[in-house]
Design a protein around this motif. Sequence first.
Motif, PDB file in Angstrom:
ATOM      1  N   MET A  68       0.718  -1.300  -0.064  1.00  0.00           N
ATOM      2  CA  MET A  68       0.118  -0.028  -0.098  1.00  0.00           C
ATOM      3  C   MET A  68       0.916   1.345   0.122  1.00  0.00           C
ATOM      4  SD  MET A  68      -2.940   0.877   2.509  1.00  0.00           S
ATOM      5  CE  MET A  68      -4.184  -0.415   2.120  1.00  0.00           C
ATOM      6  N   ASP A  69       0.455   2.318  -0.518  1.00  0.00           N
ATOM      7  CA  ASP A  69       1.209   3.584  -0.677  1.00  0.00           C
ATOM      8  C   ASP A  69       1.356   3.927   0.580  1.00  0.00           C
ATOM      9  OD1 ASP A  69       2.153   5.926  -1.224  1.00  0.00           O
ATOM     10  OD2 ASP A  69       0.446   6.633  -2.555  1.00  0.00           O
TER      11      ASP A  69
ATOM     12  N   ASP B 257      -5.630  -4.086   3.348  1.00  0.00           N
ATOM     13  CA  ASP B 257      -5.175  -4.506   2.086  1.00  0.00           C
ATOM     14  C   ASP B 257      -6.210  -5.644   1.466  1.00  0.00           C
ATOM     15  OD1 ASP B 257      -3.092  -2.820   1.588  1.00  0.00           O
ATOM     16  OD2 ASP B 257      -1.690  -4.365   1.826  1.00  0.00           O
ATOM     17  N   GLY B 258      -6.367  -5.513   0.046  1.00  0.00           N
ATOM     18  CA  GLY B 258      -7.114  -6.438  -0.657  1.00  0.00           C
ATOM     19  C   GLY B 258      -6.454  -8.074  -0.161  1.00  0.00           C
ATOM     20  N   TYR B 259      -5.352  -8.159  -0.438  1.00  0.00           N
ATOM     21  CA  TYR B 259      -4.695  -9.501  -0.353  1.00  0.00           C
ATOM     22  C   TYR B 259      -4.813  -9.959   1.044  1.00  0.00           C
ATOM     23  CZ  TYR B 259       0.022  -8.024   1.850  1.00  0.00           C
ATOM     24  OH  TYR B 259       0.710  -7.585   2.780  1.00  0.00           O
ATOM     25  N   VAL B 260      -4.548  -9.033   2.052  1.00  0.00           N
ATOM     26  CA  VAL B 260      -5.013  -9.442   3.597  1.00  0.00           C
ATOM     27  C   VAL B 260      -6.365  -9.838   3.755  1.00  0.00           C
ATOM     28  CG1 VAL B 260      -4.935  -8.563   5.985  1.00  0.00           C
ATOM     29  CG2 VAL B 260      -3.061  -7.825   4.475  1.00  0.00           C
TER      30      VAL B 260
ATOM     31  N   ASP C 214       0.499   2.333  10.419  1.00  0.00           N
ATOM     32  CA  ASP C 214       0.345   0.846  10.739  1.00  0.00           C
ATOM     33  C   ASP C 214      -0.332   0.206  11.785  1.00  0.00           C
ATOM     34  OD1 ASP C 214       1.338  -0.019   8.122  1.00  0.00           O
ATOM     35  OD2 ASP C 214       3.241   0.512   8.679  1.00  0.00           O
TER      36      ASP C 214
ATOM     37  N   ALA D  92      -3.199  -3.676   9.467  1.00  0.00           N
ATOM     38  CA  ALA D  92      -3.933  -2.738   8.793  1.00  0.00           C
ATOM     39  C   ALA D  92      -3.452  -1.408   8.859  1.00  0.00           C
ATOM     40  CB  ALA D  92      -5.388  -2.674   9.177  1.00  0.00           C
ATOM     41  N   LYS D  93      -4.004  -0.401   7.944  1.00  0.00           N
ATOM     42  CA  LYS D  93      -3.861   1.029   8.055  1.00  0.00           C
ATOM     43  C   LYS D  93      -4.799   1.385   9.070  1.00  0.00           C
ATOM     44  CE  LYS D  93      -0.394   0.878   5.155  1.00  0.00           C
ATOM     45  NZ  LYS D  93       1.070   0.929   5.806  1.00  0.00           N
TER      46      LYS D  93
END
Length: 88
Positions: A1-2, A49-52, A16, A37-38
């Motif tokens: 992630m950016d 995140d999508g993959y998480v 984070d 996560a953020k």
Amino acid sequence: MDISFKCPECGQQVKDGLIEMIFDLRDTRVTVGNVPAKVCPNCGQEFVDGYVAENVNRLVDRVTEDVESYAKKVLRPATVSRQIAITV
Ligand SMILES: [Zn+2]
């Protein structure tokens, strides 16, 4: 992630963190802890995140399948509400 990702709600720089995700599935509540996560320090918005999220979903699917087959074996009444806590 950016790394310069900002909260769309309030524009704060997100940090984070580890969050807890809760899934309510029929009569079972699954809690997944320590999900990376953020987190927005200002308004508390959480971004995964999508993959998480995909991995967590897969984990929850697998656990609930196990629970379902276990539940059938011991013939638990369907009205009993279960809680499952997973830590990743
Ligand atoms: Zn925010």
